[in-house]
Design an enzyme around this catalytic site. Sequence first.
Site, mmCIF file in Angstrom:
data_model
loop_
_atom_site.group_PDB
_atom_site.id
_atom_site.type_symbol
_atom_site.label_atom_id
_atom_site.label_comp_id
_atom_site.label_asym_id
_atom_site.label_seq_id
_atom_site.Cartn_x
_atom_site.Cartn_y
_atom_site.Cartn_z
ATOM 1 N N ASP A 275 -25.902 36.056 59.024
ATOM 2 C CA ASP A 275 -25.804 35.767 60.470
ATOM 3 C C ASP A 275 -24.953 36.744 61.283
ATOM 4 O OD1 ASP A 275 -27.212 33.622 59.521
ATOM 5 O OD2 ASP A 275 -25.808 32.077 60.187
ATOM 6 N N GLU B 108 -29.334 32.670 61.962
ATOM 7 C CA GLU B 108 -29.429 31.246 62.291
ATOM 8 C C GLU B 108 -30.170 31.109 63.615
ATOM 9 O OE1 GLU B 108 -25.732 29.044 62.508
ATOM 10 O OE2 GLU B 108 -26.755 27.241 63.247
ATOM 11 N N LYS C 157 -33.218 31.077 59.380
ATOM 12 C CA LYS C 157 -32.815 29.771 58.855
ATOM 13 C C LYS C 157 -32.446 28.829 60.004
ATOM 14 C CE LYS C 157 -28.020 31.230 57.861
ATOM 15 N NZ LYS C 157 -27.290 30.296 58.690
ATOM 16 N N LYS D 44 -27.266 25.764 58.486
ATOM 17 C CA LYS D 44 -26.097 26.571 58.163
ATOM 18 C C LYS D 44 -26.314 27.289 56.823
ATOM 19 C CE LYS D 44 -24.163 24.998 61.880
ATOM 20 N NZ LYS D 44 -24.429 25.770 63.104
ATOM 21 N N VAL E 197 -20.830 35.973 58.650
ATOM 22 C CA VAL E 197 -20.044 35.015 59.444
ATOM 23 C C VAL E 197 -20.785 33.685 59.568
ATOM 24 C CG1 VAL E 197 -19.006 36.895 60.759
ATOM 25 C CG2 VAL E 197 -21.065 35.814 61.658
ATOM 26 N N THR E 198 -20.032 32.601 59.773
ATOM 27 C CA THR E 198 -18.593 32.520 59.669
ATOM 28 C C THR E 198 -18.223 32.047 58.260
ATOM 29 O OG1 THR E 198 -18.504 30.237 60.495
ATOM 30 C CG2 THR E 198 -18.340 31.977 62.129
ATOM 31 N N CYS F 252 -21.421 29.080 57.744
ATOM 32 C CA CYS F 252 -22.667 29.503 57.104
ATOM 33 C C CYS F 252 -22.455 30.252 55.785
ATOM 34 C CB CYS F 252 -23.498 30.317 58.083
ATOM 35 S SG CYS F 252 -24.126 29.276 59.423
ATOM 36 N N GLN G 218 -10.015 26.325 41.361
ATOM 37 C CA GLN G 218 -10.437 25.620 40.140
ATOM 38 C C GLN G 218 -11.298 26.510 39.231
ATOM 39 O OE1 GLN G 218 -11.426 21.282 40.770
ATOM 40 N NE2 GLN G 218 -11.546 21.969 42.891
#
Length: 226
Positions: A27, A75, A132, A135, A160-161, A165, A205
């Site tokens: 995007d 987007e 798309k 997002k 971005v961002t 997204c 993680q």
Amino acid sequence: MSKTVDLAAEPYAFTLSPGHCALLIIDMQRDFLEPGGFGEMLGNDVSQLRRTIEPNRRLLAAWRAAGLPALHTREGHRPDLSDLPPAKKVRGRSATTIGDAGPMGRILVRGEAGHDIIPELYPAPGEPVIDKPGKGAFHATDLHSILQHRDVKQLVVTGVTTEVCVNTTVREANDRGYDCLVLEDCCGSYFPEFHAMGLKMIKAQGGIFGWVAHSDGLVEALAGLK
Ligand code: C5J
């Protein structure tokens, strides 16, 4: 290309398989990045996103020079807005919303100037552009099949961002079995704290959604592939 390259990354080294990797640039559209666009109209500081242009330009040049596949996303919605969920249309209670006239044409509508990718990172002929409506880049698009047909198993993700997204796409990709390397200097958010936290969530993680690195190491490695 069977050679692999270990890149310094967090939480641990990312083993790049150039023959099975694609660059996915999310995007980088005029309405989000350019002064006078929709993002700035909403009161956002576009300089937070514009700092990603030069690192992405350098990376994309090195990526293309190495002969590796790059894909771009935008987007946006159909001009008749038939793919725009009513909930997305009214979210934010703004006076001007998706589909309305904006500073660079109708906001987030395909074919309008503001919806297109910034000239600095314009797709080269043959590089797929994924339009798309959501997002995430996998939602309601043919991205997964395009990647599968090319035997892509890893994605280098920029754009971005960071927290919207990019994060949504990385999570979707992770659930579909892709290893994602997110380049911190090539991603941006209007909110620096969300950018930092968005990256932290990806690599937490043991790399729950993927890896995070600076683009320097990758650009250097790409030069070595030629
Ligand atoms: C993207 C958004 N591209 N923030 N969109 O992140 O609405």
